[in-house]
Design an enzyme around this catalytic site. Sequence first.
Site, PDB file in Angstrom:
ATOM      1  CB  SER A 422      -0.952  -0.038   1.203  1.00 29.73           C
ATOM      2  OG  SER A 422      -1.926   0.977   1.123  1.00 29.73           O
ATOM      3  CG  ASP A 483      -5.746  -3.363  -4.105  1.00 32.68           C
ATOM      4  OD1 ASP A 483      -6.505  -2.531  -3.570  1.00 32.68           O
ATOM      5  OD2 ASP A 483      -4.639  -3.674  -3.639  1.00 32.68           O
ATOM      6  CG  HIS A 593      -5.579  -2.556  -0.124  1.00 30.21           C
ATOM      7  ND1 HIS A 593      -4.632  -2.303  -1.103  1.00 30.21           N
ATOM      8  CD2 HIS A 593      -5.180  -1.844   0.960  1.00 30.21           C
ATOM      9  CE1 HIS A 593      -3.718  -1.470  -0.632  1.00 30.21           C
ATOM     10  NE2 HIS A 593      -4.014  -1.182   0.619  1.00 30.21           N
TER      11      HIS A 593
END
Length: 649
Positions: A422, A483, A593
């Site tokens: 991320s 995602d 995610h």
Amino acid sequence: MAFNTAMASTSPAAANDVLREHIGLRRSLSGQDLVLKGGGIRRSSSDNHLCCRSGNNNNRILAVSVRPGMKTSRSVGVFSFQISSSIIPSPIKTLLFETDTSQDEQESDEIEIETEPNLDGAKKANWVERLLEIRRQWKREQKTESGNSDVAEESVDVTCGCEEEEGCIANYGSVNGDWGRESFSRLLVKVSWSEAKKLSQLAYLCNLAYTIPEIKGEDLRRNYGLKFVTSSLEKKAKAAILREKLEQDPTHVPVITSPDLESEKQSQRSASSSASAYKIAASAASYIHSCKEYDLSEPIYKSAAAAQAAASTMTAVVAAGEEEKLEAARELQSLQSSPCEWFVCDDPNTYTRCFVIQGSDSLASWKANLFFEPTKFEDTDVLVHRGIYEAAKGIYEQFLPEITEHLSRHGDRAKFQFTGHSLGGSLSLIVNLMLISRGLVSSEAMKSVVTFGSPFVFCGGEKILAELGLDESHVHCVMMHRDIVPRAFSCNYPDHVALVLKRLNGSFRTHPCLNKNKLLYSPMGKVYILQPSESVSPTHPWLPPGNALYILENSNEGYSPTALRAFLNRPHPLETLSQRAAYGSEGSVLRDHDSKNYVKAVNGVLRQHTKLIVRKARIQRRSVWPVLTSAGRGLNESLTTAEEIMTRV
């Protein structure tokens, strides 16, 4: 909906008075919802309640202190972090897109708020100050605009912002193109077992970064042959001990702060009252009331509502002044308020030091994500996400001692690996390129940066790679097939969102990626598409079914940059956010995610490779065994014949 006692007991005559309130709010006949005349507002179950109460001569808006609990749903935006909508109430989200000056004439109206005692004061002050800043910004803009100016007719500079002689850094291609499963699948190549194994190890380390206090050096050494070196938590603990020693040192001269100055600052904070913020809520209600196309019967999770919810949180930061942004940048660069934690481990066999950065997991990381206006990277013409760049500067300074120590110990044999999930992946990439551009580490000593589910943060990143003598293989971007985070800054931005960004911040007016391609930051590097098993997440319509890890190979015949751009818009983040199933701990946003699911999906690909290898070995063994047995029988016969000849002799 919970109503104020005074409202619940009003007479029919008083109710009629309520309907005539100039702010446009009325009480529904059912007493369950608060709707708008001619349109209506439907309250999200995670937002504060707004109640209207009529008095003698007072018009008041009350925020009821009851916090509705919603166990299975949380406010999730286009980022991996979770923002409670109690910080930014739903009516205010609409105001962040358009302004309404009809309420400015009623500044003298009394507005009250019943605060929630269990809320943290800092959080309440945060969104209040942001909203007041937006209000001041818009008032300044409205003074310079004509009284009857229309949003669609607003003059906005849409020039690219690139030097013509050097070429545009935003040459990325349009989103148009007839792409489907058959055409897109031809561009995909499955990764090898060795590469999948390496990605599996890095994905495991990225997931481990979320539980740094639980890391055991023995487990790292036993499972992967790695040696734990240090972490940001250890650095913070050492800094705290040193600071405590300095404070206890009698020779240490403390920094003297003026009590009067501090009290003045406190009074200024208090002056930013919540009542002023709820004036904005009243203006928002009036604005929605004026929107004839707003249909209360439509589901609240439509794309338009999702667009407003996604962009409202971003607008609050974009509208802030430069002074506030500089202060936020200083906070992002400090050790104590760094947006992400990290840890370092060594591979003694290859002299590689690995830096693993955690993803979005704090309020500081929320700041870094939303502070997304473009700025120049390292005095070049390449643009980068400002918030993540400012945070990377702080992490760069934190990494320097570990980098110089590793270089001094191993010299030319030293290697460096950067990875993260991320926001951590984006930080890893920027820090890596900063080290090379500043000449501290040579490009030969750098292994490819590997990111998992990270947003793209460069506009024209290929240019900076070329200037540093790198190619696209220096960056490996692994993204789950659905995602939302890698798509956040690289999807197609609607015109009305782009217009709001340009109105609130001048840097977006000449932003080449936004003006030419309708996106904020373009993809760079090699893109890996990871699809988990169907039991975890539905198959992407453009990918073959089943758990797999692909490289989007640009050397394949028929490849075009429009292929990747089209993939990043399917599904579009707003389409994902428009679904009820996107939210909550079991929602698709978190599911696609989550760093744990990245690890599971890559390990699933490894298991498939292992099963395939075992199956091939069995087939080969079965095919070779008859040959070996027949050769054995022939050898025995030849030995018997030789014995007979020898005995005859």
